[in-house]
Design an enzyme around this catalytic site. Structure first.
Site, PDB file in Angstrom:
ATOM      1  N   GLY A 305      41.179  35.649  53.279  1.00  0.00           N
ATOM      2  CA  GLY A 305      39.670  35.711  53.503  1.00  0.00           C
ATOM      3  C   GLY A 305      39.568  37.100  53.330  1.00  0.00           C
ATOM      4  O   GLY A 305      40.380  37.832  52.514  1.00  0.00           O
ATOM      5  N   GLU A 306      38.746  37.934  53.845  1.00  0.00           N
ATOM      6  CA  GLU A 306      38.288  39.236  53.917  1.00  0.00           C
ATOM      7  C   GLU A 306      37.427  39.311  52.515  1.00  0.00           C
ATOM      8  O   GLU A 306      37.165  40.591  52.326  1.00  0.00           O
ATOM      9  CB  GLU A 306      39.171  40.005  54.207  1.00  0.00           C
ATOM     10  CG  GLU A 306      40.112  39.853  55.435  1.00  0.00           C
ATOM     11  CD  GLU A 306      41.230  41.069  55.718  1.00  0.00           C
ATOM     12  OE1 GLU A 306      41.496  41.716  54.577  1.00  0.00           O
ATOM     13  OE2 GLU A 306      41.833  40.689  56.759  1.00  0.00           O
ATOM     14  N   GLY A 307      37.354  38.688  51.626  1.00  0.00           N
ATOM     15  CA  GLY A 307      37.062  38.968  50.273  1.00  0.00           C
ATOM     16  C   GLY A 307      38.411  39.376  49.408  1.00  0.00           C
ATOM     17  O   GLY A 307      37.872  39.689  48.159  1.00  0.00           O
TER      18      GLY A 307
END
Length: 338
Positions: A305-307
């Site tokens: 996640g987190e980009g």
């Protein structure tokens, strides 16, 4: 365009009326691609990517100079049911880590030459448990959408949105189950690494939540309020704002794509400005990308996640655009064409 979303119906109208890519730029980029010092098609998909980017930026010979990465964070009431391997306190702790520059996304954004912003959305007020009530009121969902909307830098020329929110693969799975059907287990994965018992519980929670709200939601925005989370809505708001501003978007993993799917449900062309940055290791992401008709740029087994996956893909798109705009044509190089 800042903070002018009056209600969800207003966003529906904006998405329905959103402009497409610049036709003249597409034609110019296509013509230039045919004159570059390479055999036709030798750069494969990079050629398509560069032309696509040129159309959205309205420039037949573009550059990527100002990418933006935005990470949104939110907490979820449904996490209290034990659907994650980590406690909700980790959300706030990771926000502090992002702001201190210590997370993976900080390193990947810096490596990509991207500006990075972090927005924490009412972490002390988790959404409601969607098996008991709507996760958010329409007003709360609209506020989160506005946060994402306003977070997009009008000077950015490429956008990546990421998330942090313990338990948020559960609302993402619920959104996909509600939007695309199938069984709850088709969309429910291990997220942060839950064991078999927690996965079974998580699957039951997804099924119960979708069943509870099945007759009350008209479209993806209604589902976003009932089953989503503040950070998921904020990602949707940012992606929508970029669509209106013709800023290309690289989508991240399962949770980001679930947010994007809510927009596509409202307007089929809502994601024309977006590409899939990568295929994550979260089990249902591949099926979700198929529903969105997005072929990923990378597949590296990431599930952070987190980009992070989309940020890593910035380099691929930068390479495509650099070749397109920086290479010489046959005429410029004095090379005989075919």
């Amino acid at each position: 365009m800042r903070s002018d979303l009056t209600d969800l119906s207003h966003l529906r109208r904006l998405l329905a009326q959103a402009p497409g890519p610049d036709t003249a730029a597409l034609e110019g980029a296509t013509a230039r691609n045919g004159q570059l010092t390479k055999p036709p098609g030798a750069l494969g998909r990079l050629e398509e990517l560069a032309i696509w980017y040129a159309g959205w930026r309205g420039d037949p010979r573009p550059r990527i100079a100002a990418p933006q990465v935005i990470v949104f964070a939110g907490n979820h009431g449904v996490a209290a049911q034990g659907v994650s391997a980590f406690p909700p306190e980790v959300t706030e702790q990771m926000v502090l880590n992002f702001r201190a520059g210590g997370a993976a996304i900080n390193q990947l954004a810096e490596a990509a030459g991207a500006k990075m912003d972090v927005h924490a959305l009412d972490l002390d007020q988790p959404t409601a448990d969607f098996t008991q009530a709507p996760a958010m009121s329409e007003a709360a969902c609209l506020a989160a959408l506005r946060c994402g909307w306003d977070a997009v830098d009008a000077d950015a020329d490429l956008l990546v949105v990421g998330e942090m929110g313990i338990g948020n693969t559960t609302p993402a799975a619920a959104l996909c189950h509600a939007l695309f059907g199938g069984a709850a287990e088709d969309w429910t994965g291990r997220g942060t690494g839950v064991d078999d018992a927690a996965l079974a519980l998580k699957t039951r929670v997804v099924a119960e939540g979708v069943a509870r709200h099945a007759d009350a939601a008209a479209d993806g925005l209604d589902l976003l309020a009932r089953l989503g989370g503040r950070e998921i809505a904020a990602m949707a708001g940012a992606i929508a704002a970029a669509r209106l501003m013709r800023i290309p978007v690289l989508l991240d993993g399962f949770i980001c794509c679930a947010a994007a799917a809510c927009l596509q449900d409202v307007a089929p062309a809502a994601l024309d400005h977006a590409l899939a940055g990568h295929l994550s290791a979260e089990g249902a992401h591949g099926a979700l990308l198929e529903r969105l008709n997005k072929a990923p740029l990378l597949s590296l087994g990431l599930r952070l996640g987190e980009g992070s996956g989309a940020a890593l893909a910035i380099g691929v798109l930068k390479g495509a655009v650099a070749c397109h705009s920086g290479m010489a044509t046959f005429a410029e190089a004095g090379v005989s064409g075919a």
